[in-house]
Enzyme design. Sequence first.
Site, short mmCIF file in Angstrom:
data_model
loop_
_atom_site.label_atom_id
_atom_site.label_comp_id
_atom_site.label_asym_id
_atom_site.label_seq_id
_atom_site.Cartn_x
_atom_site.Cartn_y
_atom_site.Cartn_z
N HIS A 155 69.21 33.36 78.15
CA HIS A 155 67.85 33.86 78.36
C HIS A 155 67.76 35.38 78.23
O HIS A 155 66.66 35.94 78.18
CB HIS A 155 67.36 33.42 79.75
N ASP A 204 63.90 33.98 74.43
CA ASP A 204 62.81 33.66 75.34
C ASP A 204 62.58 32.15 75.38
O ASP A 204 62.97 31.42 74.47
CB ASP A 204 61.51 34.36 74.90
#
Length: 436
Positions: A407, A411
């Site tokens: 992450h 995204d």
Amino acid sequence: KFRRPGRADRKDRKSIMATDIVVPQLGESVTEATVAKWLKAEGDPVKTDEPLLELETDKVTLEVYATADGVLSEIRVPAGQSVEVGAVLGAIGDGAEVSGRPVPSARPEPGPAAKPAAPAPAPKEPSAGQAAAVQSPAVRKLAAEHDVDTAAIAGTGKDGRVTKGDVLAHLETERETARAAKPAPAPAPSPAPAPPPAPARAAGPREERIRMTRLRKRIAERLKQAQNTAAMLTTFNEVDMTELMAVRERYKDAFEKKHGVKLGFMSFFVKACIVGLKEIPAVNAEIDGDDLVYKNYYDIGVAVGTEQGLVVPVVRDADALSFAQIETTIGALGRKARDGKLTIDELTGGTFTISNGGVYGSLLSTPILNPPQSGILGMHKIQKRPVAIGDKVEVRPMMYLALTYDHRIIDGREAVTFLVRVKECLEDPQRILLDM
């Protein structure tokens, strides 16, 4: 008298020479290995290119081959010990050696003893006045600047002359003596010693304790590294395998007849992932310090389970390969993995990984990243389930897909979009051919 060695002499010398068995280069970033086992014993005959022993690195197990014909005359490093690149593991002789010590051949006849040379006369020590008279201007200037009596310095120059280096060494000695005379500062409090490691628990009556292999230790380190450094998240989707299974069934015989390899599902998944990677390049990238490295090539790792552990050989430039070439490459890498024949180059440099837990019956899982990659796709078991198709409920062959991603670089929107694109390509394989 001396004579030039003849052919017989050179032959005798060659017969007692040994060839060292050396740890070869193990690949990029790999500098150490463990001797897994010797395939030969001391005294066994060996031939050039015959395997002598197995080395286990944190990535692969590889064989070390003989570079000469002869006899394994010495084993210096037994199984279980660690060695570095270039270390000598043993030696190959021609049969005239035992444990590395050559059997002596005929001794040369002693020649007439040489007369001892007469001792050279000791040099006369110059007087202090003579020594001062022959000192160089640089020595006299340096001695005057620091108020040094050169008569107290032992000269190392010719005939006992004091050199500039002698004066500098004398000054350094005086400074060291002065520093030693000063009281030493109070020592800083030492940190509390770390508690000793807990002793290993003794094996119970129905337990077996074995040492972890280097490969298993490396796998554990990399998995823990991924957990400690990456912000891992997993997103899921499911794919209807009806159309893909129909295409495979329709063309599998003709495909195998033409290309000599079976048409499997993995080539479709590799191609579908490449479509997604081209659209979402962050999934094919990695973090290097404060930089993001976007890779405009597609080296896809395919996880393979072996008796030694999970390894991930890499299909290079998979975007430029046909379905048949991908299937052939994956099959060859899988066989080499199970035989322990993979090379370091075949295991390094992947940009994205696919792991198929479905072959073991896994219905759903969260795969863990293969650092420094930022994404890994998990395939699972195909299972018939009732699904809504329009206004009807039908039984379809369904597979859950899982994308674990970092992450920090990817995204959530990008991860979901990538997985949806893979799903669309698998449910309608023509999209792969049209790069849609």
